[in-house]
Enzyme design. Sequence first.
Site, mmCIF file in Angstrom:
data_model
loop_
_atom_site.group_PDB
_atom_site.id
_atom_site.type_symbol
_atom_site.label_atom_id
_atom_site.label_comp_id
_atom_site.label_asym_id
_atom_site.label_seq_id
_atom_site.Cartn_x
_atom_site.Cartn_y
_atom_site.Cartn_z
ATOM 1 N N LEU A 240 0.691 -1.208 0.145
ATOM 2 C CA LEU A 240 0.029 -0.103 -0.123
ATOM 3 C C LEU A 240 0.692 1.390 -0.029
ATOM 4 O O LEU A 240 1.561 1.347 0.970
ATOM 5 C CB LEU A 240 -0.754 -0.048 1.207
ATOM 6 C CG LEU A 240 -1.931 1.134 1.429
ATOM 7 C CD1 LEU A 240 -2.855 1.211 0.063
ATOM 8 C CD2 LEU A 240 -2.534 1.286 2.617
ATOM 9 N N ASP A 241 0.510 2.076 -0.740
ATOM 10 C CA ASP A 241 1.118 3.405 -0.978
ATOM 11 C C ASP A 241 2.736 3.547 -1.170
ATOM 12 O O ASP A 241 3.449 4.207 -0.551
ATOM 13 C CB ASP A 241 0.753 4.490 0.091
ATOM 14 C CG ASP A 241 -0.816 4.660 -0.202
ATOM 15 O OD1 ASP A 241 -1.265 4.807 -1.257
ATOM 16 O OD2 ASP A 241 -1.377 5.056 0.832
ATOM 17 N N ALA A 242 3.402 2.377 -1.708
ATOM 18 C CA ALA A 242 4.635 2.103 -1.764
ATOM 19 C C ALA A 242 5.266 1.902 -2.984
ATOM 20 O O ALA A 242 6.538 1.613 -3.147
ATOM 21 C CB ALA A 242 5.349 1.015 -0.524
#
Length: 296
Positions: A240-242
């Site tokens: 997530l969001d990486a």
Amino acid sequence: MTVPPPSPKFDPLNTAVLTISCPDRGGIVAAVSQFLFSHGANIIHSDQHSTDPAGGTFFMRMEFHLDGLDLAREPFERAFAAVVAAPFGMDWHLSFAVQPKRMAILVSRYDHCFLDLLWRKRRGDLNVDLPLVISNHEDLRRDAEMFGIPFHVVPVTRENKAEAEAEQVRLLQEAGADFAVLARYMQILSGDFLAGFGRPVINIHHSFLPAFVGANPYRAAFQRGVKLIGATSHYVTEELDAGPIIAQDVVPVTHRETPDTLVRLGRDVERQVLARAVKAHVEDRVLVYGNKTVVF
């Protein structure tokens, strides 16, 4: 008095972009340039970067005009693969401006990034086709249809998430989408969705992550008295969001801000950052390197 003939008008749609990544070594630029010259292409722009000239990775983006090119696309690609790409061990991609990428948008209820992309596409700032919009809510149907874009609602709940994502992937594939943009789509995409779609997905989020997570990050930031707010656009991965970051920006704020003004400023920078990231992707200016990007 002899009047010279008018110069031919440059046609930006009569261009192609070649992107390359390969192990760095001498002669790469010369080989690519010579190949293009030998087949009648005129180089317009060229950018390159090496992570390390001694054993690093070399990246290049070369844009060229097609007037005078002596080969059609498929013979050109075959010749380039044999003469240049194979000897240098290149990963490469060739795209033509006359064949716009097909961009799908996924959106929930927030409209600021969504409407900004529609406006930029209509203005000609984004050279894309937009075959469909997918949402988990009905709220923005009228906006999409005002722009003549098919709008599909696929409700998503905890119980039906797998079935909903399968339907979304089917719609994307049926529309021939080359990539998707999450214009504040408020659902987390699963690994099954990403694998099933198999194309790039671009996301936008406020840059308070991970410091200010949760449903109301701007109020949390207000309570901490932040002096900068910002946004990050990145490719979506299972973590997530990486994913690899494409574009970021910040705006200064002061003690005079309220949670409402922080939201307005934050949404403004979100739409600008997302637009920059999408434009860079559309113009083949982004080359992914591990979990990083080279953005020309």
